[in-house]
Enzyme design. Structure first.
Site, mmCIF file in Angstrom:
data_model
loop_
_atom_site.group_PDB
_atom_site.id
_atom_site.type_symbol
_atom_site.label_atom_id
_atom_site.label_comp_id
_atom_site.label_asym_id
_atom_site.label_seq_id
_atom_site.Cartn_x
_atom_site.Cartn_y
_atom_site.Cartn_z
ATOM 1 N N LYS A 139 0.878 -1.171 0.000
ATOM 2 C CA LYS A 139 0.000 0.000 0.000
ATOM 3 C C LYS A 139 0.909 1.212 0.000
ATOM 4 C CE LYS A 139 -2.644 2.961 2.569
ATOM 5 N NZ LYS A 139 -3.284 3.440 3.780
ATOM 6 N N GLY A 188 -7.733 9.411 9.491
ATOM 7 C CA GLY A 188 -8.043 9.648 10.898
ATOM 8 C C GLY A 188 -9.132 10.675 11.146
ATOM 9 N N ALA A 192 -9.221 5.323 4.087
ATOM 10 C CA ALA A 192 -9.021 6.478 4.970
ATOM 11 C C ALA A 192 -10.260 7.355 5.135
ATOM 12 C CB ALA A 192 -7.856 7.351 4.505
ATOM 13 N N GLY A 193 -10.406 7.838 6.347
ATOM 14 C CA GLY A 193 -11.443 8.816 6.649
ATOM 15 C C GLY A 193 -12.793 8.236 7.004
ATOM 16 N N ASN A 224 -8.996 1.993 9.696
ATOM 17 C CA ASN A 224 -8.146 1.790 10.873
ATOM 18 C C ASN A 224 -8.715 2.518 12.095
ATOM 19 O OD1 ASN A 224 -4.528 1.864 11.399
ATOM 20 N ND2 ASN A 224 -6.153 1.423 12.816
ATOM 21 N N THR A 225 -8.640 3.851 12.063
ATOM 22 C CA THR A 225 -8.964 4.625 13.263
ATOM 23 C C THR A 225 -10.369 4.333 13.800
ATOM 24 O OG1 THR A 225 -7.572 6.361 12.321
ATOM 25 C CG2 THR A 225 -8.929 6.962 14.215
#
Ligand SMILES: CC(=O)[C@@H](O)[C@H](O)COP(=O)(O)O
Length: 259
Positions: A95, A156, A183-184, A205-206
């Site tokens: 990635k 994040g 992301a996001g 992730n976050t």
């Protein structure tokens, strides 16, 4: 769903950073039924004690590993990191993150295209973290990427899909290219929406790692992905500006009175 010829059992990919404990990470991955986890070489420095323990844990999860170049700000740094990751993790998947702007962790799309070209020539299978920009997408594909990872919103931020118009255009323009929203994403409904727009997978992730209950959130994302996929396959109706009665008016008392 296939990415670079590898069949995946689910469309959910999880990041492995920010969990309060390795046990929570393992339980969250299990609950989410994610088929891929992304790992950062920066954390798993070769030979480091903590790195070895983490690596054993990740291997025990039985999922595909997608090493990432998170935190790299230049082409040379990203390419070197990818090479080290290939050695350590034993996969040619990467990635690719080349960050160009610190506040939004926005991809440096020029560096990204260049690094994609170099790594593809070196035999890597590149998953570039990019924006929704069509021209950049075209260049990345020309540089050898066979998968794209457009951002939903800054890493994040938990904002979901910031530019639905742009993402829809990207999807429509390259209908056959596997695309992962990366992301996001902050909530399960954001993941559902990504699938409703026709994207092939999501990377999160976050939103899981920092949830009050990461294991439960992992499960919620699993359900949300399934719902989005099923909704997309069922072909939703078009949106309209004007109302259309959904209940037949024929036979109403008012109508009878007029007659
Ligand atoms: C771990 C990783 O690869 C992140 O850089 C990724 O982009 C996820 O972003 P979120 O933390 O916003 O889900």
């Amino acid at each position: 769903m296939e990415f670079y010829g590898t069949q995946l059992s689910s469309r959910l990919m999880l990041g492995t950073a920010q969990y309060d404990s390795p046990a929570l990470l393992a339980q969250s991955v299990e609950a989410s039924k994610a088929s891929v986890v992304t790992v950062s070489l920066r954390r798993e420095a070769a030979g480091a004690q903590a790195g070895q323990a983490f690596w054993s844990l990740v291997k025990s999860l039985g999922v595909h590993i997608l090493p990432n170049t998170a935190g790299c700000h230049g082409v040379r740094e990203a390419v070197t990191t990818a090479h080290m990751a290939r050695e350590i993790f034993g996969t040619d998947w990467v990635k690719l993150e080349v960050i160009g702007q610190g506040d939004l962790l926005q991809p440096d799309v020029f560096g990204l295209v260049e690094a994609t070209r170099i790594l593809t020539e070196d035999g890597f299978k590149v998953f570039p973290y990019t924006t929704e920009d069509l021209v950049t997408a075209e260049r990345l594909l020309k540089a050898g990427a066979e998968v794209l990872m457009p951002w939903g919103a800054p890493i994040g931020s938990g904002r979901g899909l910031n530019n639905i118009f742009g993402l829809r255009a990207l999807r429509a323009h390259f209908p056959t290219i596997p695309m992962v929203i990366d992301a996001g994403i902050g909530r399960p409904s954001h993941a559902t929406m990504a699938f409703e727009l026709g994207f092939d997978a999501v990377l999160i992730n976050t939103a899981v790692a920092k949830a009050g209950d990461p294991v439960r959130m992992g499960e919620a994302f699993r359900l949300a992905c399934d719902a989005g996929l099923a909704g997309y396959a069922a072909q939703p109706i078009e949106e309209r500006d004007m109302a259309v009665p959904s209940t037949p008016t024929l036979g109403l008392a008012r109508g009878l009175a007029v007659e």
